[in-house]
Design an enzyme around this catalytic site. Structure first.
Site, PDB file in Angstrom:
ATOM      1  N   LYS A 184      17.405 -18.380  10.109  1.00 49.06           N
ATOM      2  CA  LYS A 184      15.987 -18.421  10.438  1.00 49.06           C
ATOM      3  C   LYS A 184      15.230 -17.308   9.693  1.00 49.06           C
ATOM      4  CE  LYS A 184      16.513 -22.063  12.937  1.00 49.06           C
ATOM      5  NZ  LYS A 184      17.227 -22.145  14.188  1.00 49.06           N
TER       6      LYS A 184
HETATM    7  C1  LIG Z   1      17.796 -23.121  15.278  1.00 47.41           C
HETATM    8  C2  LIG Z   1      17.035 -24.010  16.208  1.00 47.41           C
HETATM    9  C3  LIG Z   1      17.190 -23.957  17.598  1.00 47.41           C
HETATM   10  C4  LIG Z   1      18.268 -23.137  18.258  1.00 47.41           C
HETATM   11  O1  LIG Z   1      18.219 -21.810  17.899  1.00 47.41           O
HETATM   12  P1  LIG Z   1      19.485 -20.877  18.272  1.00 47.41           P
HETATM   13  O2  LIG Z   1      18.922 -19.503  18.206  1.00 47.41           O
HETATM   14  O3  LIG Z   1      20.525 -21.133  17.221  1.00 47.41           O
HETATM   15  O4  LIG Z   1      19.937 -21.244  19.629  1.00 47.41           O
HETATM   16  C5  LIG Z   1      16.379 -24.735  18.390  1.00 47.41           C
HETATM   17  N1  LIG Z   1      15.453 -25.552  17.855  1.00 47.41           N
HETATM   18  C6  LIG Z   1      15.285 -25.653  16.525  1.00 47.41           C
HETATM   19  C7  LIG Z   1      14.235 -26.565  15.991  1.00 47.41           C
HETATM   20  C8  LIG Z   1      16.088 -24.899  15.659  1.00 47.41           C
HETATM   21  O5  LIG Z   1      15.955 -25.020  14.340  1.00 47.41           O
END
Ligand SMILES: *Cc1c(COP(=O)(O)O)cnc(C)c1O
Length: 383
Positions: A184
């Site tokens: 991210k």
């Molecule tokens: C990455 C992601 C999540 C989950 O995030 P985590 O921190 O890995 O639990 C949820 N929704 C979307 C759209 C994502 O891309």
């Protein structure tokens, strides 16, 4: 192939962040403590949110927010099929039914014009995703939510740093959930946070994230704390560690620089690919916004490319370039077909995109030379 593999994403961790992780490990306090408290304040400042709760992941944040909102079996939550499975999984884990609304074919965000048709007397929450970091039309979204007295959880996993009409995602509205997974825009290893305007919701999430204990361990065992506590409900174990917050404090300071570089690279792709018949490029909504460019996701036209998306990804990999697939439409996964009866044809735009979307390499440390290499390889594939 002598060149090294170029991944589709790679986190940028500064020396200062690494030093602070070491300092945290040496400090004797490595789980939830002073660094998480500091990170909480830094996130409030950055987001412009009155309440922020760092957590083990965004998945934990979605789950706890649904529970804290009182979502229970029989309730319905409206969301998009073009998302990571966590969005729908947490709705199911809360006992509710995910009700899907197709996406807009250009922005890949949920089509708000179709949301009202999906609202029933069981609907409790609308849970849109700011896809790739492109904000959904918040004025339109909250106008619908207010009219039907629904709560909103913005899955903002892609969207830290994004802005809608000059305001950061997280600074207005009901509740937003951000992810700090390594792919991210900023990372804490694993991690995430909830931002909300709702004091009571924040209090409930605070209880649920740590065993239902109304005072966290740092306060109990620290010098100023007292070891007494009450269990007021059976909570989860979704707290963030100080080791994670040590990374996050540094990442947050660098976030705007990271996004500026992502934006440069995304614009470079847009300019380079605009005349290529093989690609349909990401669309731009008319309202003022700042895209966080978590992902750069054009659609591959299998006719002009003379190969499908999966073959393209495989070919790129053979040429030492990583790509990503975000996402296959969630309703077509076996669990969702079987439990909720979703089938092919239910959400045509999401299914069209699902077959063609590909995430090209995009991360702050990517150089112009890396970028040229991606374009050169694609040119050699398609020429
Ligand atoms: C990455 C992601 C999540 C989950 O995030 P985590 O921190 O890995 O639990 C949820 N929704 C979307 C759209 C994502 O891309």
């Amino acid at each position: 192939m002598s060149e090294t593999f170029l991944p589709f994403s790679r986190p940028s961790i500064s020396r200062a962040a690494i030093d602070d992780v070491v300092a945290c490990l040496e400090s004797g306090w490595i789980t939830t403590g002073p660094r998480v408290a500091q990170f909480t304040e830094a996130l409030k400042d950055y987001l412009g949110a009155p309440y922020v709760l760092p957590l083990a992941s965004a998945t934990a944040g979605l789950h706890l927010t649904l529970l804290a909102m009182g979502i229970k079996p029989g309730d319905e939550v409206i969301t998009t099929p073009m998302t990571f499975a966590a969005t729908l999984n947490t709705i199911v884990l809360a006992g509710a039914k995910p009700v899907l609304v197709d996406i807009e074919p250009d922005t890949l965000n949920i089509n708000l014009n179709e949301v009202e048709d999906a609202i029933t007397d069981k609907t409790r929450v609308i849970m849109p995703v700011h896809f790739a970091g492109l904000p959904v039309d918040l004025d339109h979204l909250y106008e619908i939510a207010d009219r039907h007295d629904l709560r909103v959880i913005e899955d903002a996993a892609h969207a830290i740093g994004a802005e809608y009409k000059g305001k950061r995602i997280g600074s207005r509205g009901d509740t937003q959930v951000f992810s700090f997974h390594p792919n991210k825009n900023m990372t804490t290893g694993e991690g995430g946070c909830v931002a909300t305007q709702d004091e009571e919701l924040a209090r409930k999430i605070g209880l649920l994230r740590f065993h239902g204990i109304d005072r966290e361990s740092w306060n109990r065992y620290g010098k100023s704390g007292n070891q007494d506590y009450e269990i007021v409900l059976p909570g989860y174990k979704y707290n963030m560690m100080d080791i994670q917050a040590a990374i996050g404090l540094h990442q947050l300071k660098e976030l705007d620089q990271f996004i500026l570089r992502r934006e440069e690279l995304a614009n470079r792709y847009q300019e380079a690919l605009i005349d290529w018949p093989q690609w349909t490029l990401p669309g731009n909504p008319p309202y003022p916004h700042r895209h966080a460019w978590h992902l750069y996701t054009p659609l591959l036209n299998e006719v002009t490319a003379k190969m499908n998306r999966d073959e393209f990804m495989q070919t790129m990999k053979e040429k030492n370039i990583g790509t990503g697939l975000h996402y296959r439409a969630v309703h077509l996964y076996p669990f969702y077909r079987e439990r909720f009866g979703f089938k092919e044809g239910d959400f045509p735009h999401a299914e069209y995109v699902s077959e063609r979307i590909v995430s090209l390499p995009l991360f702050p440390a990517m150089t112009d030379a890396d970028h040229d290499r991606v374009l050169d390889v694609m040119y050699s594939i398609f020429k």
